[in-house]
Design an enzyme around this catalytic site. Structure first.
Site, PDB file in Angstrom:
ATOM      1  N   ASP A   1       0.875  -1.169   0.000  1.00 51.20           N
ATOM      2  CA  ASP A   1       0.000   0.000   0.000  1.00 51.20           C
ATOM      3  C   ASP A   1       0.916   1.224   0.000  1.00 51.20           C
ATOM      4  O   ASP A   1       2.146   1.100  -0.120  1.00 51.20           O
ATOM      5  CB  ASP A   1      -0.947  -0.025   1.218  1.00 51.20           C
ATOM      6  CG  ASP A   1      -2.298   0.608   0.878  1.00 51.20           C
ATOM      7  OD1 ASP A   1      -2.294   1.791   0.493  1.00 51.20           O
ATOM      8  OD2 ASP A   1      -3.334  -0.077   0.968  1.00 51.20           O
TER       9      ASP A   1
ATOM     10  N   HIS B   1      -2.415   3.570  -4.558  1.00 50.44           N
ATOM     11  CA  HIS B   1      -1.844   3.069  -3.298  1.00 50.44           C
ATOM     12  C   HIS B   1      -0.384   2.631  -3.461  1.00 50.44           C
ATOM     13  O   HIS B   1       0.040   1.653  -2.832  1.00 50.44           O
ATOM     14  CB  HIS B   1      -2.688   1.895  -2.768  1.00 50.44           C
ATOM     15  CG  HIS B   1      -4.024   2.328  -2.249  1.00 50.44           C
ATOM     16  ND1 HIS B   1      -4.204   2.836  -0.987  1.00 50.44           N
ATOM     17  CD2 HIS B   1      -5.250   2.347  -2.827  1.00 50.44           C
ATOM     18  CE1 HIS B   1      -5.489   3.137  -0.805  1.00 50.44           C
ATOM     19  NE2 HIS B   1      -6.131   2.854  -1.915  1.00 50.44           N
TER      20      HIS B   1
ATOM     21  N   GLU C   1      -9.417   3.033  -5.565  1.00 49.40           N
ATOM     22  CA  GLU C   1      -9.147   4.394  -5.103  1.00 49.40           C
ATOM     23  C   GLU C   1      -8.065   5.144  -5.884  1.00 49.40           C
ATOM     24  O   GLU C   1      -7.319   5.926  -5.308  1.00 49.40           O
ATOM     25  CB  GLU C   1      -8.803   4.393  -3.601  1.00 49.40           C
ATOM     26  CG  GLU C   1      -9.978   3.959  -2.749  1.00 49.40           C
ATOM     27  CD  GLU C   1      -9.720   4.089  -1.263  1.00 49.40           C
ATOM     28  OE1 GLU C   1     -10.626   4.555  -0.570  1.00 49.40           O
ATOM     29  OE2 GLU C   1      -8.634   3.705  -0.791  1.00 49.40           O
TER      30      GLU C   1
HETATM   31  C1  ACM Z   1     -10.630  -0.222  -0.112  1.00 42.69           C
HETATM   32  O1  ACM Z   1     -11.174  -0.185   0.997  1.00 42.69           O
HETATM   33  N1  ACM Z   1      -9.986   0.812  -0.566  1.00 42.69           N
HETATM   34  C2  ACM Z   1     -10.669  -1.434  -0.922  1.00 42.69           C
END
Ligand code: ACM
Length: 639
Positions: free
Chosen positions: A314, A384, A449
């Site tokens: 991440d 991420h 995201e």
């Molecule tokens: C997530 O909660 N961004 C998959």
């Protein structure tokens, strides 16, 4: 723990700004005056308007890292304190975990000194204490089984056998299964009496294994009598689940004999409701040593969950060793005051790191496999990816303006760029190593995201869009993910991802499984588009969410308040039209760790909601019963 020499108190008030105001007080507990310093704290409630700051100068912020300096000339003698406030916040605070998670000072000589912090206090309103969330519960049948079986028609006996032992002539493979169940039990409950013995015991009960090919792979049937138990199964998975049920029955009876009993007659005929019964763990935000990961897998096996979705990368760290790129797990895991990755999410003056070597991964994967748990690894791309981009800066478009976009977590320019061709060479090498390490059908590639606007300030991305005749962030994302899917297919693997993989054109639905996390309706939409779906909605299955509205209840709240009773009752399949139901492959718990600063926090938020999801994954809807669950779940192991 010794008290630190400096302490930070913080309070939030609903007044003083659109999202209220945070007030910080730094107390000098040392014997010496404090002068000429900077203060850093990490907080998920972020300052987005640096000017809205009183009695301090805002220096910089990176995601949840915030740095301030006091007014010029401030000096605190021992016992004195400095108070400042900030009101340009990105959101309101709702719970005691929404303030500073950690802090440290940087002194004039460049050294860093720890500062202890307290829970965020609420000003101007009543700070409600956490409620009791789990009732005593009520049993109709006195059997301690988790998750509750599909069919049970059994009678409780008086007393219980000292152990269960395989009949003479049991084959080696079933003896090994008993040893596996016994070892699992010993790891989870080292102080409890063993449920099995490999030799006959006068006060024990015989256990006969019966191969019954007509049973499904994960199904089993137990037939009880006063002197023998028959366990019918067709495959390793069902046999181990049957043994686990027996261990649970006996352990429950031993621990609470007034409440639980061991069956003396009748049958348990059991099989899971869903094929995908998952639990995800984010090890990027907070690292877990491999022993913790193995213990969590033990807990999954005890709860008859069969997928461990391991979120290995991440923004905050890339935890998977990739031999072709050692920087990923040197630079890409080290967060500290003087490192390229700054302290986040509870980190203080001391640098932190942690990653899984190939040997660690092999050990964990083998551990899981022996318990019928498949490890599905995730590298979260293209978004991420701060840690990967900090470790491998050549993967960025050098001409892209800094801070040209921010992720929802506040990271600038954090997505792998689809137009930077070396990105694909990098991913190819990463996938080559991953397929050697992980035998799973699926490789999870994240896909969540990516901020709208990502890459639009990248000249290379603009050129690619022109060449391909596409426009916008999500069309670019789709271009990228289609190439990723081709790379996985070439390596014999299927693509799993979060629901946003479908954005901007998505990828081929063939062999693609997406996890619906943003809201339940998304899952139905994905199924309609032809994707296989696993339901992981934040509103029910994100175990970092708060369990009550009370200020003193810890956790995140962006997806709402998720009491254990709601997690238990939630029916993921609920709104699925009949014709789409077979696209819904199962359900999954997600353990995001932003707020999990200790094992105590982990256990407080994960239990009893993880066992609740295990029951939702296994037990038919008609068999769910919150009061019964509440009575039994107290026996669950914790991390
Ligand atoms: C997530 O909660 N961004 C998959």
């Amino acid at each position: 723990m010794q008290p630190a020499s400096y302490h930070l108190e913080n309070t939030w008030s609903p007044d003083g700004g659109p999202n209220g105001r945070l007030t910080f007080t730094l107390v000098n507990l040392s014997d010496a005056p404090l002068t000429d310093f900077r203060l850093v704290y990490t907080s998920l409630t972020r300052v987005i308007d640096p000017k809205a700051c009183d009695n301090a100068v805002f220096l910089r912020r990176n995601a949840n890292f915030h740095e301030f300096t006091p007014p010029a000339g401030l000096s605190l003698v021992s016992g004195e304190s400095w108070t400042f406030s900030v009101s340009g916040l990105n959101r309101t605070a709702k719970h005691c975990t929404d303030g500073a998670k950690s802090a440290y000072l940087t002194l004039s000589d460049g050294s860093h000194v720890s500062v202890s912090v307290s829970d965020l206090l609420l000003e101007g309103r009543v700070s409600a204490p956490p409620p009791v969330l789990l009732p005593e519960g009520k049993l109709d049948l006195p059997f301690a089984i988790q998750p509750w079986p599909a069919t049970i028609d059994a009678w409780p006996g008086e007393g219980f056998p000292v152990v269960l032992y395989p009949v003479k002539g049991t084959d080696g493979s079933s003896l090994k299964a008993v040893a596996t169940a016994q070892a699992l039990f010993h790891r989870l409950f080292p102080a409890n009496h063993a449920p099995f013995s490999l030799i006959a015991a006068p006060q024990g009960r015989r256990l006969r294994f019966v191969e019954r090919p007509a049973l499904a792979r994960e199904a089993y049937e137990l037939t009880f009598s006063a002197d023998e138990i028959a366990l019918a199964y067709s495959a390793d998975a069902g046999r181990l689940y049957g043994l686990t049920t027996l261990a649970q029955l006996l352990d429950g009876t031993r621990r609470e004999p007034g409440k639980f009993r061991f069956p003396v007659a009748g049958t348990i005929s059991d099989q899971p409701r869903y094929g995908w019964r998952g639990c995800h763990l984010d090890v990027s935000r907070q690292f877990h040593p491999k022993e913790n990961v193995k213990r969590l897998i033990d807990i999954l096996a005890w709860l008859k969950l069969n997928i461990f979705h391991w979120h290995l990368t991440d923004d905050e760290a890339w935890r998977l060793e990739i031999k072709a790129y050692p920087q990923l797990t040197s630079t890409g895991v080290l967060r500290g005051p003087d490192e390229p990755l700054l302290p986040q999410l509870g980190n203080g003056a001391e640098p932190v790191d942690g990653f899984y070597s190939h040997a660690d991964v092999r050990e964990i994967v083998a551990h899981a496999l022996a318990l019928g748990v498949e490890v599905v690894p995730e590298i979260d791309i293209p978004g991420h990816s701060t840690a990967a981009l900090v470790a491998l800066p050549d993967l960025a478009d050098g001409q892209e303006a800094p801070e040209s976009y921010h992720s929802v977590q506040g990271y600038p320019n954090n997505a792998l760029n689809p137009a930077v061709e070396p990105t694909y060479e990098f991913l190819g090498k990463v996938f080559d190593e991953m397929v050697e390490l992980f035998p799973s059908d699926y490789i999870h590639i994240g896909g969540d995201e990516v901020a709208n606007g990502s890459w639009l300030a990248s000249p290379q991305a603009r050129k690619l869009m022109e060449r391909e005749g596409i426009s916008g962030t999500f069309a670019l994302q789709s271009y990228f993910l289609k190439r990723v899917k081709t790379m996985l297919t070439a390596r014999g693997r299927k693509l799993a991802g979060w629901n946003e993989v479908a954005h901007g054109g998505g990828v081929s639905t063939e062999g693609t499984l997406l996890m619906a996390w943003e809201k339940p309706e998304v899952g139905i939409e994905l199924a309609r588009e032809g994707y296989d779906v696993v339901m992981t909605p934040g509103q029910a299955y994100y175990l970092d969410m708060v369990q009550a509205e009370a200020w003193q209840e810890p956790g995140a709240s962006w997806a709402g308040t998720v009491p254990p009773a709601h997690t238990y009752a939630y029916e993921a399949e609920g709104e699925f039209p009949e014709e789409l139901k077979d696209r819904m492959k199962g359900v999954q718990a997600c353990i995001w760790q932003e707020n999990f600063l200790s094992r105590d926090y982990f256990n407080r938020l994960v239990f009893p909601r993880l066992p609740a999801i295990a029951e939702a994954a296994w037990t038919p809807k008609a068999g769910k019963d919150w009061e019964r669950f509440a009575a039994i779940v107290r026996l669950s192991p914790a991390l």
